[in-house]
Design an enzyme around this catalytic site. Structure first.
Site, mmCIF file in Angstrom:
data_model
loop_
_atom_site.group_PDB
_atom_site.id
_atom_site.type_symbol
_atom_site.label_atom_id
_atom_site.label_comp_id
_atom_site.label_asym_id
_atom_site.label_seq_id
_atom_site.Cartn_x
_atom_site.Cartn_y
_atom_site.Cartn_z
ATOM 1 C CD GLU A 26 31.239 46.404 56.831
ATOM 2 O OE1 GLU A 26 32.487 47.075 56.339
ATOM 3 O OE2 GLU A 26 30.736 46.105 55.746
ATOM 4 C CE LYS A 160 24.635 51.300 48.552
ATOM 5 N NZ LYS A 160 25.178 50.535 49.943
HETATM 6 N N1 PSU Z 1 28.836 48.453 50.590
HETATM 7 C C1 PSU Z 1 28.051 49.111 50.967
HETATM 8 N N2 PSU Z 1 28.121 49.386 51.967
HETATM 9 C C2 PSU Z 1 29.407 49.696 52.124
HETATM 10 C C3 PSU Z 1 30.280 48.772 51.797
HETATM 11 C C4 PSU Z 1 30.023 48.292 51.022
HETATM 12 O O1 PSU Z 1 26.577 48.972 50.214
HETATM 13 O O2 PSU Z 1 29.802 50.275 53.294
HETATM 14 C C5 PSU Z 1 31.826 48.517 52.017
HETATM 15 C C6 PSU Z 1 32.776 47.752 53.154
HETATM 16 O O3 PSU Z 1 33.214 48.133 54.368
HETATM 17 C C7 PSU Z 1 32.955 46.695 51.975
HETATM 18 C C8 PSU Z 1 33.703 47.901 51.868
HETATM 19 O O4 PSU Z 1 33.480 46.046 52.807
HETATM 20 O O5 PSU Z 1 32.789 49.419 51.082
HETATM 21 C C9 PSU Z 1 34.187 47.144 50.194
HETATM 22 O O6 PSU Z 1 34.670 48.335 49.700
HETATM 23 P P1 PSU Z 1 35.764 47.843 48.347
HETATM 24 O O7 PSU Z 1 34.883 48.153 46.996
HETATM 25 O O8 PSU Z 1 37.232 49.189 47.929
HETATM 26 O O9 PSU Z 1 36.734 46.877 48.563
#
Ligand code: PSU
Ligand code: MN
Length: 301
Positions: A26, A160
């Site tokens: 990604e 996390k």
């Molecule tokens: N969790 C992590 N590192 C990240 C992300 C999530 O530990 O970089 C990023 C990923 O790209 C994930 C996104 O798809 O954040 C999720 O965002 P949201 O919670 O807004 O869906």
């Protein structure tokens, strides 16, 4: 026609054509998950690890309104430095393409593009999930919906603890997403090997995981598979050590009134600042570790 919007890197296209293992990566982790220049350095290191383990890597992102499957080193550098890169999940995708803009794909966004290109394995750090306080905020990542619907295997280091790990696991159970923990019976918590939550299915080898994946799709069961690979022991930050920092970041997020897609990048950034780079180092190590496993699963498939 999907291909009208997709540019597949020739090396990636050739590997797909020959049925060779390909691993998607990604770009939100590059543009919004880590600071420059470590983000770019890490992305390039991940490429090398995947190559060394017998697969071709394809970093996915959007440049100039085109979905790029297999960003070049220069494009990765551009993504890592550009400030106008929109974080692209499912709902953002048509918008960024219509505008001809640049976008960094999240887990959800990357799964969509990987699936369009015919890539079945995707490696990242952590996925989005159910946020703490979701009962009030309704903040549940679109990553989980994507895992429910799109046929791509996601290798990560768990979720996390900025998220509610228990609720995230419940959500995945409801959605019928197989969750495999690699080499452990416990679902890992990104920086920490342990979360306090057990998984139903622990597996020991990439071949065993590949067998399950093949079976799932042979049965016509749609959606993703989550492979959770714990951070190596020597790199981990124990849960109790990071918890107070996470709590601080969460409190700040609430005080500042941050909502929607800005929540996760804000929390990642604050945790990095508050641990003075310790969490960033752990983040880098775990991604490299996931890349190794992802390449082996892709090869076994
Ligand atoms: N969790 C992590 N590192 C990240 C992300 C999530 O530990 O970089 C990023 C990923 O790209 C994930 C996104 O798809 O954040 C999720 O965002 P949201 O919670 O807004 O869906
Ligand atoms: Mn959210």
């Amino acid at each position: 026609m999907i291909n009208e919007y997709l540019d597949i890197n020739p090396e990636v296209a050739a590997a797909l054509e020959r049925g060779e293992p390909v691993v998607a990566l990604e770009s939100t982790i590059i543009a919004h998950g880590m600071p420059y220049p470590k983000n770019v350095e890490t992305a390039l290191r991940v490429h090398r690890v995947i190559r060394e383990n017998g697969a071709v890597s394809a970093t996915i992102g959007i440049i100039g309104g085109r979905i790029k499957v297999g960003l070049t080193d220069e494009e990765i550098e551009y993504m890592g430095m550009a400030h106008e890169v929109i974080k692209v999940s499912r709902r953002d995708l048509p918008f960024v393409l219509a505008r001809g803009g640049d976008g960094a794909t999240t887990v959800a966004g990357t799964m969509i593009a990987a699936s369009m290109a015919g890539i079945r394995v995707f490696v990242t750090g952590g996925i989005g999930g159910v946020h703490r306080g979701a009962a009030e905020s309704f903040d549940i990542s679109a990553d989980l919906e994507e895992m429910k619907n799109t046929d791509v295997v996601v290798v990560c280091a768990g979720v996390k603890s900025v998220l509610d790990i228990g609720k995230t696991l419940e959500y995945m159970e409801t959605s019928g997403i197989p969750v495999i923990s690699y080499g452990t019976g416990e679902f890992p918590a990104f920086y920490s090997r342990r979360s306090g939550y057990q998984t139903e299915y622990a597996m020991e080898t990439p071949e065993e995981i590949a067998r399950l994946i093949r079976l799932k799709y042979d049965l016509g069961l749609k959606g993703g598979v989550l492979v959770a690979c714990p951070i190596p022991e020597e790199d981990e930050i124990p849960l109790d050590k990071i918890e107070s920092i996470i709590q601080l970041a969460l409190d700040e997020c609430e005080t500042k009134g941050i909502t929607g897609k800005r929540v996760t990048p804000f929390l990642l950034d604050r945790v990095q600042q508050l641990t003075e780079g310790m969490s960033l180092e752990a983040n880098i190590r775990l991604v490299l570790n996931n890349a190794m496993l992802g390449a082996r699963i892709a090869a076994a498939l």
